[in-house]
Motif scaffolding. Structure first.
Motif, PDB file in Angstrom:
ATOM      1  N   CYS A   5      60.764  53.383  -3.666  1.00  0.00           N
ATOM      2  CA  CYS A   5      61.984  53.585  -3.601  1.00  0.00           C
ATOM      3  C   CYS A   5      62.773  52.970  -4.742  1.00  0.00           C
ATOM      4  O   CYS A   5      62.539  52.003  -5.270  1.00  0.00           O
ATOM      5  CB  CYS A   5      62.482  52.997  -2.330  1.00  0.00           C
ATOM      6  SG  CYS A   5      64.438  52.737  -2.138  1.00  0.00           S
ATOM      7  N   ASN A   7      65.947  52.370  -5.077  1.00  0.00           N
ATOM      8  CA  ASN A   7      67.132  51.250  -4.584  1.00  0.00           C
ATOM      9  C   ASN A   7      66.349  50.112  -4.621  1.00  0.00           C
ATOM     10  O   ASN A   7      66.920  49.105  -4.986  1.00  0.00           O
ATOM     11  CB  ASN A   7      67.866  51.957  -3.661  1.00  0.00           C
ATOM     12  CG  ASN A   7      68.917  51.192  -3.378  1.00  0.00           C
ATOM     13  OD1 ASN A   7      69.720  51.078  -4.621  1.00  0.00           O
ATOM     14  ND2 ASN A   7      69.275  50.671  -2.250  1.00  0.00           N
ATOM     15  N   CYS A   8      65.533  49.696  -3.686  1.00  0.00           N
ATOM     16  CA  CYS A   8      64.777  48.544  -3.155  1.00  0.00           C
ATOM     17  C   CYS A   8      63.480  48.276  -3.674  1.00  0.00           C
ATOM     18  O   CYS A   8      63.001  47.414  -3.307  1.00  0.00           O
ATOM     19  CB  CYS A   8      64.835  48.332  -1.989  1.00  0.00           C
ATOM     20  SG  CYS A   8      63.623  49.235  -0.977  1.00  0.00           S
ATOM     21  N   CYS A  44      64.217  55.247   0.047  1.00  0.00           N
ATOM     22  CA  CYS A  44      63.499  55.194   1.477  1.00  0.00           C
ATOM     23  C   CYS A  44      64.360  55.153   2.585  1.00  0.00           C
ATOM     24  O   CYS A  44      65.566  55.186   2.603  1.00  0.00           O
ATOM     25  CB  CYS A  44      62.586  54.039   1.266  1.00  0.00           C
ATOM     26  SG  CYS A  44      63.906  52.396   1.584  1.00  0.00           S
ATOM     27  N   CYS A  47      66.886  52.338   2.978  1.00  0.00           N
ATOM     28  CA  CYS A  47      68.011  52.368   2.084  1.00  0.00           C
ATOM     29  C   CYS A  47      69.087  53.727   2.811  1.00  0.00           C
ATOM     30  O   CYS A  47      70.373  53.487   2.551  1.00  0.00           O
ATOM     31  CB  CYS A  47      67.546  52.692   0.712  1.00  0.00           C
ATOM     32  SG  CYS A  47      66.951  51.113   0.148  1.00  0.00           S
TER      33      CYS A  47
END
Ligand SMILES: [Zn+2]
Length: 59
Positions: A5, A7-8, A44, A47
């Protein structure tokens, strides 16, 4: 190939290409607005459930 992912940074098989949305809530002196980021990211499930976004059209 492991995919993570963007983002994370968690490894996940369930990744979707999205455009992040920045949501500004309405306030007493300003109307709310939503800004869509043009750059796509892989996100993911968690998120996608936590942050505002728009699923990008298939390329
Ligand atoms: Zn994530």
């Amino acid at each position: 190939m492991e995919r993570v992912c963007e983002n994370c940074a968690r490894e996940d098989d369930d990744l979707v290409v999205v455009n992040r949305l920045y949501v500004v809530p309405e306030a007493w002196d300003t109307p709310g607005s939503t800004t869509r980021v043009d750059t796509t990211e892989l996100w993911c499930f968690s998120c996608r459930s936590m942050y505002p976004h728009e699923v990008a059209p298939e390329a």
